[in-house]
Structure formats: structure tokens, C-alpha cells
Write an enzyme that holds these catalytic residues in place. Sequence first.
Site, mmCIF file in Angstrom:
data_model
loop_
_atom_site.group_PDB
_atom_site.id
_atom_site.type_symbol
_atom_site.label_atom_id
_atom_site.label_comp_id
_atom_site.label_asym_id
_atom_site.label_seq_id
_atom_site.Cartn_x
_atom_site.Cartn_y
_atom_site.Cartn_z
ATOM 1 N N SER A 1 0.918 -1.204 -0.175
ATOM 2 C CA SER A 1 -0.027 -0.085 -0.090
ATOM 3 C C SER A 1 0.859 1.281 0.076
ATOM 4 C CB SER A 1 -0.646 0.014 1.287
ATOM 5 O OG SER A 1 -1.686 1.380 1.309
ATOM 6 N N LYS B 1 -3.500 2.626 -2.209
ATOM 7 C CA LYS B 1 -3.044 3.551 -1.079
ATOM 8 C C LYS B 1 -4.317 3.659 -0.201
ATOM 9 C CE LYS B 1 -1.280 7.477 0.498
ATOM 10 N NZ LYS B 1 -0.361 7.000 1.595
ATOM 11 N N MET C 1 3.303 11.474 3.600
ATOM 12 C CA MET C 1 2.438 11.890 2.829
ATOM 13 C C MET C 1 1.146 12.518 3.471
ATOM 14 S SD MET C 1 4.113 10.747 0.252
ATOM 15 C CE MET C 1 3.114 10.966 -1.178
ATOM 16 N N GLY C 2 0.712 11.737 4.569
ATOM 17 C CA GLY C 2 -0.572 12.278 5.335
ATOM 18 C C GLY C 2 -1.775 11.772 4.648
ATOM 19 N N ASN D 1 -5.462 -0.638 7.875
ATOM 20 C CA ASN D 1 -4.347 0.301 7.947
ATOM 21 C C ASN D 1 -4.398 0.570 9.498
ATOM 22 O OD1 ASN D 1 -1.799 1.587 8.228
ATOM 23 N ND2 ASN D 1 -2.132 3.172 6.498
ATOM 24 N N CYS E 1 -0.412 3.579 10.662
ATOM 25 C CA CYS E 1 0.287 4.882 10.047
ATOM 26 C C CYS E 1 1.371 5.591 10.954
ATOM 27 C CB CYS E 1 -0.662 5.834 9.287
ATOM 28 S SG CYS E 1 0.180 7.126 8.748
ATOM 29 N N ILE F 1 5.483 -5.503 8.378
ATOM 30 C CA ILE F 1 5.244 -4.110 9.152
ATOM 31 C C ILE F 1 4.930 -2.907 8.125
ATOM 32 C CG2 ILE F 1 6.680 -4.942 11.056
ATOM 33 C CD1 ILE F 1 8.904 -3.121 10.104
ATOM 34 N N GLY G 1 11.463 -3.421 3.125
ATOM 35 C CA GLY G 1 12.888 -3.488 2.367
ATOM 36 C C GLY G 1 13.024 -4.985 1.723
HETATM 37 O O1 RRO Z 1 0.103 8.406 4.163
HETATM 38 C C1 RRO Z 1 1.195 8.368 4.708
HETATM 39 O O2 RRO Z 1 1.825 9.307 5.034
HETATM 40 C C2 RRO Z 1 1.529 6.963 4.999
HETATM 41 C C3 RRO Z 1 0.815 5.918 5.434
HETATM 42 BR BR1 RRO Z 1 -1.080 6.193 5.546
HETATM 43 C C4 RRO Z 1 1.091 4.818 6.078
HETATM 44 O O3 RRO Z 1 0.606 3.982 6.488
HETATM 45 N N1 RRO Z 1 2.516 4.757 6.123
HETATM 46 C C5 RRO Z 1 3.356 5.628 5.729
HETATM 47 O O4 RRO Z 1 4.792 5.400 5.731
HETATM 48 N N2 RRO Z 1 2.705 6.766 5.020
#
Ligand code: RRO
Length: 304
Positions: free
Chosen positions: A22, A46, A72-73, A126, A129, A190, A243
Site C-alpha cells: 500500500s 493507497k 504523505m499524510g 491500516n 500509519c 510491518i 525492505g
Molecule cells: O500516507 C502516509 O503518509 C503513510 C501511511 Br497512510 C502509512 O501507513 N505509512 C506511511 O509510511 N505513510
Amino acid sequence: MQNSLATQVAGIRLRNPTILASGVLGISGSILRRIAEAGAGAVITKSLGLIPRAGYKNPTIVELEVGLLNAMGLPNPGAEEFLNEISIAKKGGAPLIASIFGSSLSEFSKVAEIVAKGGVDAIELNLSCPHVNTTGLILGQDANLVKELVKNVKRKVKIPVIAKLSSNVSSIAEIAKAAEEGGADAITAINTLRAMAIDINVKKPILANGIGGLSGPAIKPVGVRCVYEIYEAVKIPILGAGGVTAGKDAVEYILAGASAVQIGTAVVTRGIEVFKDVNEEVKEYMKENGYKEVSELVGQAHKA
Ligand code: RRO
């Protein structure tokens, strides 16, 4: 007999054990289709929420010597809007898994119902995050909430439900067990690790959000350890993530207990050919070591 990469995870038939993780290129149906056509065994979107979200301001991603750091948020068009992309994505011939998030237990269930009705093959929750505190991570750190959340979602949908966990907890095995008790069909371990990079000239964190999630080769040993611990705690299958760049990384995760692996950062650093390359390398390993099926390899590192 030929050695086969085909495998089955939580009732989802995969032609090979590599899955698009994702967050990477996963919002457009046509790109998901291209990744399936490039050889991924399944593709994951995503993370989708109930309403559209713009995400954080730039910079949202930075390449470090040891991997990628992102915040990314949770940018996404919202679950309803994404439904138009499903039939396009599925033309690639690989199962489509919707990653979803919510700000509450009931929101998770609502989003799950929307994407299930839209025709995805499975749902990945998810719960992990690393830097959006109003959503997954807080829920994903509390075993009782995880159990309740999974139970609620399972009541609403008939397709397999996968719980994606964070290593940013004191016992990932305990959280995995709670997800299993709630009825999860599989665990993904993870997500990225909470991390930060500072620009020493500007003397400020590089990412607009400050804290982000670290991915790529640097986190592979953490991911492998988590999969190993979870394998000893639960009976449901595990998807290893963190990784995976080459066939040997996939084999390492599978020996630790993963039934399949997810690839994210390496798609960015190596391109979509990575799926074909990793699969060929896994097949080569199986041939050299006398294995006919991927399932024979799963968890072999636990044998005395
Ligand atoms: O969107 C993100 O910033 C983000 C998410 Br939802 C996530 O589960 N893991 C990540 O590294 N970035």
C-alpha cells in the site's frame, strides 16, 4: 515436477508471492493494472478513507542513504470516488486489495462496506500509519481496540480482512493475536518506522510534517523479526513487508514465517520490473534448494 510460485493466502489465490505494498502508486486503476501486468501477484491500494484528503504539504518524501522517509499524510480521493478505478485495476489479472483507514471503529466499518460492495478481493486495515495520530496508529497500539475493530469489520464484509500492524509497539505478537481473535484472515507486518531527517544547513526537519515513516532496506531486519515473532503467536497467514528488494529478501521473510511478501520502496528505487526479478530469484532459490512449492518454505527458520 516444476517448482511453482503459486500460493494461497487467506483464501486469496496468488500466482506468485509478491504483492504491491500500500502507498506506492496505488490510487489509479491504470497504474495498478500495469503493476499487475508487470508481474505482481496482487496489488494493494493507497489507504482509502471515508472522505477525500489532500495530505500534508511538501516535502512529503525524502530519499536517504538507507531508504525512503515519507509523510504523505494519507492523501486519497475517498473510498466512493475510488470505486471507479476498481474494474480498471482488475483488468491486470491480479487480486485487488483495498487498504483502508478510519478515525473511529465505525468509520473503518463504513469504508470497508463501501470497498467490499465495489468489488475488491480483500481489505487491508491500516492500523499502523506512523505519524497520523488521529487514525490508525493509536488504534493499532491497543490490543483490545484492534480485536474490536477487526470484529466489527468482519461482521460487515464477506471478503478476507488483513490487519496491517506497526512495529512501533512493545509486543507486535500480542497485537497480532488480538487481530486473530477478532477474526482477521491474515496479518501484514510491518508498516514504516517512525523516523526523522534534519537538514543541517536549514537546521530544520526536512519533511513538512517533521516526523515520517522510514522504509526500505534499513527496516528489513525489523520486519523479519516481527514476522518471526508473529509466526510463533498466531495461526493465520502473514504478509511480510519492509525492505524487500531482491529474491533473497523475500526468501528471508518466508523462512521467518511469511506466506507472501509486499514490495513498496523497491518499486520506487528499482521500477516495476522488481516483481518479475524477485519472482525469478525466489524460483531459482527454490530450485537450488529442492523446494517445489512456496508453502514448503514458510517458517522453515523456526525448525530446530
Ligand atoms: O500516507 C502516509 O503518509 C503513510 C501511511 Br497512510 C502509512 O501507513 N505509512 C506511511 O509510511 N505513510
